[in-house]
Design an enzyme around this catalytic site. Structure first.
Site, PDB file in Angstrom:
ATOM      1  N   PRO A  11       0.779  -1.230   0.000  1.00 19.19           N
ATOM      2  CA  PRO A  11       0.000   0.000   0.000  1.00 19.19           C
ATOM      3  C   PRO A  11       0.817   1.289   0.000  1.00 19.19           C
ATOM      4  O   PRO A  11       1.844   1.391   0.668  1.00 19.19           O
ATOM      5  CB  PRO A  11      -0.828  -0.105   1.289  1.00 19.19           C
ATOM      6  CG  PRO A  11      -0.170  -1.142   2.106  1.00 19.19           C
ATOM      7  CD  PRO A  11       0.497  -2.082   1.150  1.00 19.19           C
ATOM      8  N   ASN A  12       0.310   2.221  -0.778  1.00 23.09           N
ATOM      9  CA  ASN A  12       0.821   3.596  -0.896  1.00 23.09           C
ATOM     10  C   ASN A  12       2.110   3.712  -1.707  1.00 23.09           C
ATOM     11  O   ASN A  12       2.558   4.827  -1.969  1.00 23.09           O
ATOM     12  CB  ASN A  12       1.006   4.257   0.488  1.00 23.09           C
ATOM     13  CG  ASN A  12      -0.294   4.327   1.251  1.00 23.09           C
ATOM     14  OD1 ASN A  12      -1.301   4.766   0.702  1.00 23.09           O
ATOM     15  ND2 ASN A  12      -0.316   3.867   2.479  1.00 23.09           N
ATOM     16  N   ARG A  19       5.241  11.994  -3.250  1.00 23.39           N
ATOM     17  CA  ARG A  19       5.275  12.567  -1.894  1.00 23.39           C
ATOM     18  C   ARG A  19       6.480  11.999  -1.147  1.00 23.39           C
ATOM     19  O   ARG A  19       7.026  10.972  -1.521  1.00 23.39           O
ATOM     20  CB  ARG A  19       4.014  12.171  -1.105  1.00 23.39           C
ATOM     21  CG  ARG A  19       2.724  12.584  -1.726  1.00 23.39           C
ATOM     22  CD  ARG A  19       2.160  13.846  -1.076  1.00 23.39           C
ATOM     23  NE  ARG A  19       1.114  14.427  -1.907  1.00 23.39           N
ATOM     24  CZ  ARG A  19      -0.152  14.018  -1.930  1.00 23.39           C
ATOM     25  NH1 ARG A  19      -0.534  13.041  -1.130  1.00 23.39           N
ATOM     26  NH2 ARG A  19      -1.032  14.576  -2.720  1.00 23.39           N
ATOM     27  N   TYR A  24      11.609   8.466   0.965  1.00 20.82           N
ATOM     28  CA  TYR A  24      11.538   7.337   0.026  1.00 20.82           C
ATOM     29  C   TYR A  24      12.189   7.610  -1.330  1.00 20.82           C
ATOM     30  O   TYR A  24      12.187   6.737  -2.192  1.00 20.82           O
ATOM     31  CB  TYR A  24      10.079   6.914  -0.165  1.00 20.82           C
ATOM     32  CG  TYR A  24       9.437   6.425   1.114  1.00 20.82           C
ATOM     33  CD1 TYR A  24       9.990   5.364   1.828  1.00 20.82           C
ATOM     34  CD2 TYR A  24       8.286   7.032   1.625  1.00 20.82           C
ATOM     35  CE1 TYR A  24       9.417   4.912   3.004  1.00 20.82           C
ATOM     36  CE2 TYR A  24       7.702   6.584   2.798  1.00 20.82           C
ATOM     37  CZ  TYR A  24       8.268   5.526   3.485  1.00 20.82           C
ATOM     38  OH  TYR A  24       7.703   5.083   4.642  1.00 20.82           O
ATOM     39  N   ASN A  75       8.009  -5.842  -1.316  1.00 17.85           N
ATOM     40  CA  ASN A  75       7.959  -4.715  -0.382  1.00 17.85           C
ATOM     41  C   ASN A  75       6.502  -4.621   0.041  1.00 17.85           C
ATOM     42  O   ASN A  75       5.675  -4.035  -0.678  1.00 17.85           O
ATOM     43  CB  ASN A  75       8.425  -3.420  -1.036  1.00 17.85           C
ATOM     44  CG  ASN A  75       8.437  -2.270  -0.037  1.00 17.85           C
ATOM     45  OD1 ASN A  75       7.923  -2.408   1.085  1.00 17.85           O
ATOM     46  ND2 ASN A  75       9.013  -1.140  -0.419  1.00 17.85           N
ATOM     47  N   ALA A  78       3.343  -1.060   4.597  1.00 11.90           N
ATOM     48  CA  ALA A  78       2.851  -1.110   5.983  1.00 11.90           C
ATOM     49  C   ALA A  78       2.399  -2.515   6.401  1.00 11.90           C
ATOM     50  O   ALA A  78       2.471  -2.870   7.584  1.00 11.90           O
ATOM     51  CB  ALA A  78       1.715  -0.108   6.169  1.00 11.90           C
ATOM     52  N   HIS A  81       4.450  -4.958   8.715  1.00 12.07           N
ATOM     53  CA  HIS A  81       4.452  -4.901  10.184  1.00 12.07           C
ATOM     54  C   HIS A  81       3.152  -5.408  10.803  1.00 12.07           C
ATOM     55  O   HIS A  81       3.033  -5.447  12.020  1.00 12.07           O
ATOM     56  CB  HIS A  81       4.705  -3.453  10.637  1.00 12.07           C
ATOM     57  CG  HIS A  81       5.753  -2.767   9.813  1.00 12.07           C
ATOM     58  ND1 HIS A  81       7.068  -3.181   9.815  1.00 12.07           N
ATOM     59  CD2 HIS A  81       5.682  -1.726   8.932  1.00 12.07           C
ATOM     60  CE1 HIS A  81       7.759  -2.408   8.977  1.00 12.07           C
ATOM     61  NE2 HIS A  81       6.940  -1.530   8.436  1.00 12.07           N
ATOM     62  N   GLU A  99      12.868  -9.930   0.746  1.00 11.91           N
ATOM     63  CA  GLU A  99      12.138  -8.782   1.306  1.00 11.91           C
ATOM     64  C   GLU A  99      12.951  -7.511   1.025  1.00 11.91           C
ATOM     65  O   GLU A  99      14.166  -7.492   1.234  1.00 11.91           O
ATOM     66  CB  GLU A  99      11.961  -8.979   2.814  1.00 11.91           C
ATOM     67  CG  GLU A  99      11.252  -7.800   3.479  1.00 11.91           C
ATOM     68  CD  GLU A  99      11.019  -8.011   4.970  1.00 11.91           C
ATOM     69  OE1 GLU A  99      11.480  -9.034   5.534  1.00 11.91           O
ATOM     70  OE2 GLU A  99      10.368  -7.129   5.574  1.00 11.91           O
ATOM     71  N   HIS A 101      12.940  -3.098   1.404  1.00  8.82           N
ATOM     72  CA  HIS A 101      12.370  -1.815   1.840  1.00  8.82           C
ATOM     73  C   HIS A 101      13.249  -0.684   1.347  1.00  8.82           C
ATOM     74  O   HIS A 101      14.484  -0.802   1.346  1.00  8.82           O
ATOM     75  CB  HIS A 101      12.248  -1.751   3.369  1.00  8.82           C
ATOM     76  CG  HIS A 101      11.313  -2.784   3.884  1.00  8.82           C
ATOM     77  ND1 HIS A 101       9.955  -2.652   3.782  1.00  8.82           N
ATOM     78  CD2 HIS A 101      11.548  -3.993   4.433  1.00  8.82           C
ATOM     79  CE1 HIS A 101       9.381  -3.745   4.263  1.00  8.82           C
ATOM     80  NE2 HIS A 101      10.327  -4.575   4.667  1.00  8.82           N
ATOM     81  N   SER A 103      13.401   2.402   2.789  1.00  4.22           N
ATOM     82  CA  SER A 103      14.002   3.029   3.974  1.00  4.22           C
ATOM     83  C   SER A 103      14.638   1.944   4.846  1.00  4.22           C
ATOM     84  O   SER A 103      14.390   0.748   4.653  1.00  4.22           O
ATOM     85  CB  SER A 103      12.931   3.801   4.750  1.00  4.22           C
ATOM     86  OG  SER A 103      11.921   2.907   5.200  1.00  4.22           O
ATOM     87  N   ARG A 108      14.071   3.071  12.117  1.00  9.42           N
ATOM     88  CA  ARG A 108      12.877   3.922  12.193  1.00  9.42           C
ATOM     89  C   ARG A 108      12.095   3.630  13.479  1.00  9.42           C
ATOM     90  O   ARG A 108      12.650   3.137  14.456  1.00  9.42           O
ATOM     91  CB  ARG A 108      12.057   3.743  10.916  1.00  9.42           C
ATOM     92  CG  ARG A 108      12.835   4.223   9.667  1.00  9.42           C
ATOM     93  CD  ARG A 108      12.002   4.196   8.419  1.00  9.42           C
ATOM     94  NE  ARG A 108      10.876   5.122   8.522  1.00  9.42           N
ATOM     95  CZ  ARG A 108       9.857   5.138   7.662  1.00  9.42           C
ATOM     96  NH1 ARG A 108       9.829   4.287   6.645  1.00  9.42           N
ATOM     97  NH2 ARG A 108       8.878   6.004   7.818  1.00  9.42           N
TER      98      ARG A 108
HETATM   99  O1  CA2 Z   1      10.747   1.660   3.396  1.00 12.68           O
HETATM  100  C1  CA2 Z   1       9.873   0.986   2.839  1.00 12.68           C
HETATM  101  O2  CA2 Z   1      10.004   0.535   1.701  1.00 12.68           O
HETATM  102  C2  CA2 Z   1       8.541   0.752   3.553  1.00 12.68           C
HETATM  103  O3  CA2 Z   1       8.085  -0.547   3.187  1.00 12.68           O
HETATM  104  C3  CA2 Z   1       7.601   1.815   3.042  1.00 12.68           C
HETATM  105  C4  CA2 Z   1       6.238   1.765   3.717  1.00 12.68           C
HETATM  106  C5  CA2 Z   1       6.390   1.766   5.239  1.00 12.68           C
HETATM  107  O4  CA2 Z   1       5.125   1.603   5.837  1.00 12.68           O
HETATM  108  C6  CA2 Z   1       7.324   0.664   5.704  1.00 12.68           C
HETATM  109  O5  CA2 Z   1       7.462   0.761   7.116  1.00 12.68           O
HETATM  110  C7  CA2 Z   1       8.681   0.796   5.067  1.00 12.68           C
HETATM  111  C8  CA2 Z   1       5.415   2.985   3.293  1.00 12.68           C
HETATM  112  C9  CA2 Z   1       5.128   3.002   1.839  1.00 12.68           C
HETATM  113  C10 CA2 Z   1       4.470   4.299   1.528  1.00 12.68           C
HETATM  114  O6  CA2 Z   1       5.067   4.809   0.374  1.00 12.68           O
HETATM  115  C11 CA2 Z   1       4.948   6.150   0.121  1.00 12.68           C
HETATM  116  C12 CA2 Z   1       5.754   6.630  -0.867  1.00 12.68           C
HETATM  117  C13 CA2 Z   1       5.714   7.963  -1.165  1.00 12.68           C
HETATM  118  C14 CA2 Z   1       4.851   8.797  -0.497  1.00 12.68           C
HETATM  119  C15 CA2 Z   1       4.025   8.292   0.492  1.00 12.68           C
HETATM  120  C16 CA2 Z   1       4.059   6.954   0.796  1.00 12.68           C
END
Ligand code: CA2
Length: 150
Positions: A11-12, A19, A24, A75, A78, A81, A99, A101, A103, A108
């Site tokens: 997701p996202n 953003r 990211y 990836n 969210a 977790h 896996e 990520h 970040s 974090r």
């Molecule tokens: O670091 C990563 O790849 C994460 O999987 C990214 C997830 C986060 O919940 C994980 O803890 C770590 C968030 C993805 C949201 O991606 C966005 C990208 C640009 C703008 C907003 C959200």
């Protein structure tokens, strides 16, 4: 025929490059897809790349991968977790799993330091931004080569 690798995004991640560039990066998900396909081609792997905001759809894609794909890169965003459903699907599919990520999740918030996906993954690449996806495709190729030997 090239082996196929499925790269899944949770997701996202469709917002990548739009953003939160400081967290990211500036690459879009389309840029990441192109980089994975180029890296895959260099390794004689065919890469399919998908994103969903829907946990059930990700579970369906994981379960359907058996028989078509040789390895998975994920990836789960969210859902990393939170999702026992994705963990169970990854365990059930019995494919090599990398896996990834963007970040560095271990640096974090505390809630991001636990990954359900990690319990099914062969390895974890975290904190290298979009480049991590290329490393993940490399890692999938490495796992496939190692399993071909045994
Ligand atoms: O670091 C990563 O790849 C994460 O999987 C990214 C997830 C986060 O919940 C994980 O803890 C770590 C968030 C993805 C949201 O991606 C966005 C990208 C640009 C703008 C907003 C959200």
């Amino acid at each position: 025929m090239s082996a196929k690798v499925l790269v899944l995004n949770g997701p996202n991640l469709n917002m990548l490059g739009v953003r939160e560039p400081t967290l990211y990066g500036r690459a879009s998900l389309a840029d990441v897809e192109a980089a994975c396909k180029t890296r895959g081609a260099a390794l004689d792997l065919e890469v399919d790349f998908r994103q969903s905001n829907d946990e059930g759809e990700l579970v369906d894609w994981i379960l359907a991968a058996r028989g078509t794909y040789a390895a998975l890169v994920i990836n789960a965003a969210a859902y990393t977790h939170t999702s026992v459903a994705i963990l169970d699907a990854l365990l059930a599919v019995e494919l090599p799993v990398v896996e990834i990520h963007l970040s560095h999740i271990m640096k974090r918030e505390t809630f991001r330091r636990h990954s359900y996906v990690a319990e099914a993954a062969d390895g974890l690449i975290t904190g290298f931004g979009a480049y991590g996806y290329e490393l993940a495709v490399d890692a999938a190729a490495h796992l496939l080569k190692s399993s071909a030997k045994s």
